[in-house]
Design a protein around this motif. Structure first.
Motif, PDB file in Angstrom:
ATOM      1  N   ASP A  54       0.803  -1.225   0.000  1.00  0.00           N
ATOM      2  CA  ASP A  54       0.000   0.000   0.000  1.00  0.00           C
ATOM      3  C   ASP A  54       0.835   1.274   0.000  1.00  0.00           C
ATOM      4  O   ASP A  54       0.336   2.347  -0.313  1.00  0.00           O
ATOM      5  CB  ASP A  54      -0.932   0.017   1.225  1.00  0.00           C
ATOM      6  CG  ASP A  54      -2.009  -1.042   1.126  1.00  0.00           C
ATOM      7  OD1 ASP A  54      -2.366  -1.395  -0.017  1.00  0.00           O
ATOM      8  OD2 ASP A  54      -2.482  -1.513   2.172  1.00  0.00           O
TER       9      ASP A  54
ATOM     10  N   THR B 272       2.033   3.702  -4.397  1.00  0.00           N
ATOM     11  CA  THR B 272       0.757   3.123  -3.961  1.00  0.00           C
ATOM     12  C   THR B 272       0.593   1.717  -4.526  1.00  0.00           C
ATOM     13  O   THR B 272       1.350   1.288  -5.398  1.00  0.00           O
ATOM     14  CB  THR B 272      -0.431   4.014  -4.388  1.00  0.00           C
ATOM     15  OG1 THR B 272      -1.624   3.550  -3.766  1.00  0.00           O
ATOM     16  CG2 THR B 272      -0.609   4.022  -5.897  1.00  0.00           C
ATOM     17  N   SER B 273      -0.415   1.026  -4.032  1.00  0.00           N
ATOM     18  CA  SER B 273      -0.593  -0.392  -4.357  1.00  0.00           C
ATOM     19  C   SER B 273      -1.198  -0.601  -5.737  1.00  0.00           C
ATOM     20  O   SER B 273      -2.121   0.096  -6.146  1.00  0.00           O
ATOM     21  CB  SER B 273      -1.488  -1.058  -3.307  1.00  0.00           C
ATOM     22  OG  SER B 273      -1.795  -2.384  -3.693  1.00  0.00           O
TER      23      SER B 273
ATOM     24  N   ALA C 290      -4.999  -2.047  -5.135  1.00  0.00           N
ATOM     25  CA  ALA C 290      -6.131  -1.215  -4.712  1.00  0.00           C
ATOM     26  C   ALA C 290      -6.978  -0.829  -5.920  1.00  0.00           C
ATOM     27  O   ALA C 290      -6.462  -0.416  -6.951  1.00  0.00           O
ATOM     28  CB  ALA C 290      -5.626   0.033  -3.990  1.00  0.00           C
TER      29      ALA C 290
ATOM     30  N   SER D 202      -6.731   2.762  -7.975  1.00  0.00           N
ATOM     31  CA  SER D 202      -5.751   3.457  -7.135  1.00  0.00           C
ATOM     32  C   SER D 202      -5.231   4.739  -7.770  1.00  0.00           C
ATOM     33  O   SER D 202      -5.058   5.759  -7.085  1.00  0.00           O
ATOM     34  CB  SER D 202      -4.578   2.525  -6.811  1.00  0.00           C
ATOM     35  OG  SER D 202      -3.961   2.054  -8.003  1.00  0.00           O
TER      36      SER D 202
ATOM     37  N   ILE E 116      -4.146   8.042   0.054  1.00  0.00           N
ATOM     38  CA  ILE E 116      -3.720   6.656  -0.088  1.00  0.00           C
ATOM     39  C   ILE E 116      -2.276   6.642  -0.554  1.00  0.00           C
ATOM     40  O   ILE E 116      -1.793   7.587  -1.183  1.00  0.00           O
ATOM     41  CB  ILE E 116      -4.608   5.861  -1.075  1.00  0.00           C
ATOM     42  CG1 ILE E 116      -4.501   6.448  -2.489  1.00  0.00           C
ATOM     43  CG2 ILE E 116      -6.044   5.836  -0.614  1.00  0.00           C
ATOM     44  CD1 ILE E 116      -5.155   5.580  -3.540  1.00  0.00           C
ATOM     45  N   GLY E 117      -1.570   5.573  -0.248  1.00  0.00           N
ATOM     46  CA  GLY E 117      -0.169   5.486  -0.620  1.00  0.00           C
ATOM     47  C   GLY E 117       0.700   6.415   0.206  1.00  0.00           C
ATOM     48  O   GLY E 117       0.271   6.998   1.210  1.00  0.00           O
TER      49      GLY E 117
END
Length: 715
Positions: free
Chosen positions: A199, A258-259, A262, A265, A275-276
């Protein structure tokens, strides 16, 4: 963007995005192509294209794809005896050569299904040694992006000069992560997204207590990070991604790791979701100050103020000049943070008057810097001898100026107030605690960081403390033994609450109900200029006109009709008192004691100058009031009798300002009568102390001393 995290609001300005896709994204654990993940990625790219983003992909995976194909081919062409022999590792360059065409064919097939055109660009690190190559590369990419074509970059491992693609980290770039970082700089990308199999960056190994780092701050997180093994198939893993993120972000391109797993994402990153892990060159400015108690903040400010007072006048002057330079040097950063505050306030539905006070208009930093330099070049206000008296022979008493000590300023909306107050505190040798409104949090934080960064270590940045918690205000207001003066700047409610909650002396004004009175002898062209300026130059200011009083003999004067029409044309809403409401057919004002702070005002007719004075005393706030007249006698009556902090004759109320008065800046405007009144500059932040120089004298019941009490010249 209403959903954007405060550290991600810059995403609204992103146009050009580079997405780095690693081998672990392209392939599955068994080495075969991950068609589902690649399809989802291509769908996001299509949506980004439709939204107007310029998307560039840097992809890995050619070696992995080629290895899978060559293993299969070798298996098909091997005898049973061959399979019994030890298997040699496949050559990486051969794998890259075989896999490149297959990888690009897959991208082309997926994008074609989505009606998106893509292109292939293979590069090596040695290519970037040629300036002409770099220029042609930029031109090619610009042409492709103009045509809505997605450029897909990959290092040409098949002809790389490195001995082993997995091991040799020499050259201008050494893997596709570092290639992505390099391209972010070369192609002036607004954002680099590095897709990973986790993540983001964590503050420890893969354990339940480890927490994701949403915004990486080197000073805070550098020693917390531990890196695991490199990628199972790629060259670098998280270590390579972090190195690439450092390179790009330090050069001005924000980076998010980041993932790949996800959902949506990349789209979520661009929508400003938290996020990330974000890498940003200004991230340290967003870090909240370490939480300390209210008393610790106040005591630290006092200790720093005493060190400031020990400096020479020139040293204090230099601090202010450094602050002015720092504000101008960081103007773009300050502007960006302020725009984020304004956007958030608009999304939250705040009143237009508050948003107007919140906004740092173009040229504001230059104006503030100019005011600070003016303040720096003014005569040093500290340790000035105000009076010298010979008390007795060889016994001299001096009255001198000195700082108040520690100031607590609570203000709403206006981030420029922070700059003015801080510069005045430095010039006057005072410690300072600031609490701004939540609507200006980003602006205040960056301004505080810039200003304290210009304060030398022999004074200490804790000279000026920024209070970020509303809860801490109640604790600060109890510290009448450490804080010497509280100055609230904001609404009537705020000022009243502060006054009711503390034993600390409070300086300020609750309302800015300013009047302009047009006398019967007024030059109506002059009156029009003054009234228009007093109302529309900056309606949200506390020195803007809120009530227009007009002599009754001017009711049918053509000049008044023209003035009222001009106000309406500019968008000013007129409300009338009992007389004006009926004569002018306008809505009735709810109250004469009302501060609009917007494009609205009250108008009323009065019998004469004395009636105007009585009206001002009854409904005004003692801030600033003005008369427009050609009758000097009437003017003098108005100037002598109006009991306000500032009273003007044929001049706009907007002149009631510390900078315009030549004070350099102002900490606020006081309508009180004790200590300071009107715009409060440096002098209002000083008090006095007595210094006596003797030669062994004692009182002893006044038996052996002859008092002279003779005034002496100032030295």
């Amino acid at each position: 963007m209403a959903t954007a995290d405060r550290t991600r609001t810059f995403m609204k300005d992103v146009k050009r995005v580079i997405i780095k896709v690693g081998t672990a994204v392209v392939t599955r654990h068994d080495g075969r192509l991950a068609l589902g993940r690649l399809g989802a990625l291509c769908e996001q790219v299509k949506e980004l294209n439709a939204l107007g983003y310029e998307v560039i992909i840097v992809t890995s995976g050619a070696v992995g794809v080629g290895k899978q194909r060559l293993k299969y081919r070798k298996l098909v062409n091997s005898s049973f005896a061959d399979l019994q022999k030890p298997q040699m590792e496949l050559d990486g360059k051969a794998c890259a050569a075989v896999g490149q065409s297959g990888l690009m064919a897959l991208y082309d097939m997926l994008f074609t299904q989505l009606d998106v055109s893509s292109s292939q660009l293979l590069v090596t690190d040695s290519d970037f040694e040629n300036p002409n190559f770099r220029e042609r590369l930029r031109e090619t990419v610009e042409s492709l992006l103009d045509l809505k074509v997605v450029p897909i970059f990959n290092e040409n491992d098949a002809i790389s000069t490195r001995k082993a693609p997995y091991e040799d980290s020499s050259g201008i770039f050494w893997d596709n992560d570092s290639l992505a970082g390099l391209l972010a700089i070369e192609l002036k990308a607004d954002l680099l997204v590095l897709l990973s199999d986790v993540d983001g960056l964590y503050n420890g190994p893969s354990e339940p207590q480890s927490k994701i780092i949403h915004t990486y701050i080197k000073e805070k997180h550098h020693n917390e990070i531990t890196f695991g093994d490199k990628s199972r198939v790629g060259r670098g893993g998280m270590t390579a991604k972090v190195k690439a993120a450092f390179v790009a972000s330090n050069s001005g391109t924000p980076v998010v790791i980041t993932s790949r797993f996800a959902s949506q994402s990349i789209l979520r990153v661009l929508q400003g979701e938290k996020i990330g892990t974000l890498f940003h060159k200004d991230a340290s400015l967003w870090e909240p100050s370490k939480d300390v108690s209210a008393r610790e903040m106040a005591v630290s400010a006092r200790e720093c103020s005493r060190r400031l007072q020990n400096l020479s006048s020139d040293e204090r002057k230099k601090i202010l000049l450094d602050v002015a330079d720092a504000l101008e040097e960081n103007e773009d950063l300050i502007k960006a943070e302020n725009e984020a505050d304004v956007a958030a306030a608009q999304d939250a539905g705040y009143e237009k008057s508050l948003i107007a006070r919140l906004t740092l208009k173009p040229g504001k930093m230059a104006s503030l810097a100019k005011s600070i330099r003016t303040l720096a070049h003014m005569e040093d206000p500290i340790n000035q001898i105000l009076k010298r008296t010979e008390v007795a022979e060889d016994l001299v008493l001096e009255k001198t100026s000195c700082p108040l000590g520690v100031l607590l300023i609570v203000f709403e909306s206006r981030p420029d107030a922070l700059v003015q107050i801080a510069s005045l505190a430095i010039r006057s040798g005072n410690g300072l605690l600031l609490k701004g409104g939540k609507e200006a949090m980003r602006s205040n934080t960056v301004l505080h960081k810039v200003i304290t960064g210009a304060i030398p270590s022999n004074v200490g940045e804790k000279l000026i403390g920024l209070v970020t918690s509303r809860d801490k205000i109640a604790d600060l207001l109890k510290l009448d033994d450490v804080i010497d003066l509280a100055i609230p700047r904001g609404s009537n409610k705020l000022v009243s609450q502060i006054k009711a909650s503390t034993k600390i002396p409070v300086l300020g004004h609750a309302d800015g109900i300013c009047h302009v009175y047009i006398d019967k002898s007024a030059d109506m062209n002059m009156a029009k200029r003054i009234v228009m300026d007093a109302k529309i130059d900056y309606p949200a200011a506390c020195n803007a006109m809120e009530t227009l009083l007009v002599h009754k003999d001017l009711i049918k004067a053509p000049g008044l009709e023209d003035l009222l029409l001009s106000l309406k044309t500019e968008g000013v809403t007129l409300y009338g008192g009992p007389v004006a409401q009926e004569l002018l057919c306008i809505p009735k004002a709810d109250s004469f004691h009302h501060e609009y702070s917007s494009m609205a005002c009250t108008i009323e007719f009065v019998d004469d100058v004395q009636a105007a004075i009585d009206h001002i005393h009854r409904y005004g706030s003692g801030h600033t009031d003005c008369i427009v007249t050609t009758d000097d006698k009437v003017a003098e009556t108005f100037l002598r009798q109006v009991d306000s902090a500032a009273v003007f004759y044929n001049a706009s109320t907007r002149f009631s300002d510390g900078a315009r008065f030549g004070l350099g800046a102002e900490v606020g405007i006081s309508t009180g009568r004790i200590h300071a009144r009107g715009p409060v500059g440096v002098e209002g932040l000083l008090t006095t102390r007595w210094i006596m120089r003797g030669s062994g004298q004692v009182v002893n019941g006044d038996k052996d001393i002859a008092y002279t009490h003779k005034n002496l010249p100032l030295q």
